[in-house]
Design a protein around this motif. Structure first.
Motif, short mmCIF file in Angstrom:
data_model
loop_
_atom_site.label_atom_id
_atom_site.label_comp_id
_atom_site.label_asym_id
_atom_site.label_seq_id
_atom_site.Cartn_x
_atom_site.Cartn_y
_atom_site.Cartn_z
N ARG A 1 54.51 81.71 -73.13
CA ARG A 1 54.88 81.84 -71.72
C ARG A 1 55.24 83.28 -71.40
N PRO A 2 54.90 83.74 -70.17
CA PRO A 2 55.22 85.12 -69.82
C PRO A 2 56.73 85.32 -69.65
N ALA A 3 57.16 86.56 -69.81
CA ALA A 3 58.56 86.90 -69.58
C ALA A 3 58.91 86.66 -68.12
N LEU A 4 60.15 86.30 -67.87
CA LEU A 4 60.59 85.91 -66.53
C LEU A 4 61.62 86.90 -66.01
N PRO A 5 61.27 87.71 -65.00
CA PRO A 5 62.26 88.61 -64.41
C PRO A 5 63.40 87.83 -63.78
N ASP A 6 64.61 88.36 -63.89
CA ASP A 6 65.82 87.71 -63.37
C ASP A 6 65.88 86.26 -63.83
N GLY A 7 65.65 86.06 -65.13
CA GLY A 7 65.68 84.72 -65.70
C GLY A 7 67.06 84.35 -66.18
N ALA A 8 67.23 83.07 -66.46
CA ALA A 8 68.55 82.58 -66.86
C ALA A 8 68.44 81.31 -67.66
N VAL A 9 69.52 81.00 -68.38
CA VAL A 9 69.64 79.72 -69.06
C VAL A 9 70.93 79.06 -68.57
N LEU A 10 70.88 77.74 -68.43
CA LEU A 10 72.05 76.97 -68.05
C LEU A 10 72.58 76.28 -69.29
N VAL A 11 73.86 76.52 -69.60
CA VAL A 11 74.48 75.98 -70.80
C VAL A 11 75.51 74.94 -70.40
N ASN A 12 75.40 73.78 -71.03
CA ASN A 12 76.37 72.69 -70.82
C ASN A 12 77.04 72.42 -72.15
N GLY A 13 78.24 72.99 -72.33
CA GLY A 13 78.93 72.84 -73.60
C GLY A 13 78.17 73.54 -74.70
N ARG A 14 77.70 72.79 -75.69
CA ARG A 14 76.94 73.35 -76.81
C ARG A 14 75.44 73.35 -76.55
N GLU A 15 75.01 72.70 -75.48
CA GLU A 15 73.58 72.46 -75.29
C GLU A 15 72.97 73.29 -74.18
N LEU A 16 71.68 73.48 -74.31
CA LEU A 16 70.89 74.18 -73.30
C LEU A 16 70.39 73.13 -72.30
N ALA A 17 70.80 73.28 -71.04
CA ALA A 17 70.46 72.28 -70.03
C ALA A 17 69.23 72.65 -69.22
N ALA A 18 68.97 73.93 -69.03
CA ALA A 18 67.82 74.35 -68.23
C ALA A 18 67.51 75.81 -68.50
N VAL A 19 66.24 76.17 -68.25
CA VAL A 19 65.77 77.54 -68.36
C VAL A 19 64.92 77.82 -67.14
N GLY A 20 65.15 78.96 -66.47
CA GLY A 20 64.35 79.26 -65.30
C GLY A 20 64.86 80.45 -64.53
N PRO A 21 64.36 80.65 -63.31
CA PRO A 21 64.83 81.77 -62.48
C PRO A 21 66.31 81.60 -62.16
N TYR A 22 67.04 82.71 -62.16
CA TYR A 22 68.48 82.63 -61.89
C TYR A 22 68.75 82.00 -60.53
N GLY A 23 68.02 82.43 -59.50
CA GLY A 23 68.27 81.90 -58.17
C GLY A 23 68.14 80.40 -58.09
N LYS A 24 67.14 79.87 -58.78
CA LYS A 24 66.92 78.42 -58.77
C LYS A 24 68.04 77.69 -59.48
N LEU A 25 68.46 78.19 -60.63
CA LEU A 25 69.53 77.53 -61.38
C LEU A 25 70.86 77.63 -60.64
N ALA A 26 71.13 78.80 -60.05
CA ALA A 26 72.39 78.97 -59.32
C ALA A 26 72.45 78.07 -58.10
N ALA A 27 71.32 77.90 -57.40
CA ALA A 27 71.30 77.04 -56.22
C ALA A 27 71.48 75.57 -56.60
N ALA A 28 70.91 75.18 -57.73
CA ALA A 28 71.01 73.78 -58.16
C ALA A 28 72.37 73.46 -58.76
N HIS A 29 73.09 74.48 -59.22
CA HIS A 29 74.39 74.26 -59.87
C HIS A 29 75.42 75.25 -59.32
#
Length: 216
Positions: free
Chosen positions: A16-44
């Protein structure tokens, strides 16, 4: 608690290509989501955000586990005047009185130096109980090694290896239930700069959701 770790560029670690302004969402010890920061921030919107400079990648694997942790001594900073700061091997190591306690302290310092290079796992058979304990306490993984790695042992897993060769496991496409939140961040603008400057540019290492290294 949900935490978003965002960086200027996210490298998934596979095709997969590198993602500018990318982010990971962490829930405790686990990885909950990977994607654009804006999308993750809006959803959470209630999630805490940690923003890091540079490139976020999956955690790295260092192939020199025994060489760095069982066949080398990492001096205590208080020994720097006499022993220096670099790992001691060969005749220099043979001249030291090494006990199990001293091996354990050396391994803990070695593990911290590895974490400061984005390393979350080492390869090779570890036999000293004090060393195994230091590795496991840090949450670091241990992998089997089927052939001896080429070249001299080094703390930098990117020395002589590409980023994709050094990555232990890619980030899952959308996060996955039970996937440990394990990754590293390097203060460089892109993959080419990371390859040129090496893993010593690491500013943060996260293992199973825990920030185990942060450059001050």
């Amino acid at each position: 608690m949900l935490t978003i770790h965002a960086a200027d560029l996210l490298v998934p670690g596979d095709l997969r290509p590198a993602l500018p302004d990318g982010a990971v969402l962490v829930n405790g010890r686990e990885l909950a989501a990977v994607g654009p920061y804006g999308k993750l921030a809006a959803a959470h919107p209630a999630a805490r955000t940690r923003r890091w400079p540079g490139v976020l990648t999956p955690g790295l694997l260092n192939p020199y586990g025994p060489e760095l942790l069982e066949h080398a001594y990492h001096p205590d900073p208080r020994e720097a005047d006499d022993l220096g700061t670099e790992p001691l091997t060969g005749e220099a190591l043979a001249g030291l009185a090494m006990t199990g306690t001293r091996w354990g302290a050396s391994a803990r310092r070695g593990v911290q130096r590895l974490l400061a290079h984005g390393v979350v796992a080492v390869a090779g058979d570890l036999g000293r109980p004090a060393v195994v304990d230091a590795v496991h306490r840090a949450g670091m993984g241990v992998e089997r090694r089927f052939t001896d790695p080429a070249g001299p042992a080094t703390l930098d897993p990117l020395a002589g290896r590409s980023l994709r060769e050094a990555i232990r496991l890619p980030l899952p496409p959308d996060g996955a239930d039970g996937t440990p939140a394990t990754f590293a961040v390097f203060d460089v603008p892109d993959e080419a700069a990371l390859a040129a400057r090496g893993a010593g540019t690491c500013v943060a290492t996260v293992v199973a959701g825990r920030l185990v290294h942060r450059r001050r």
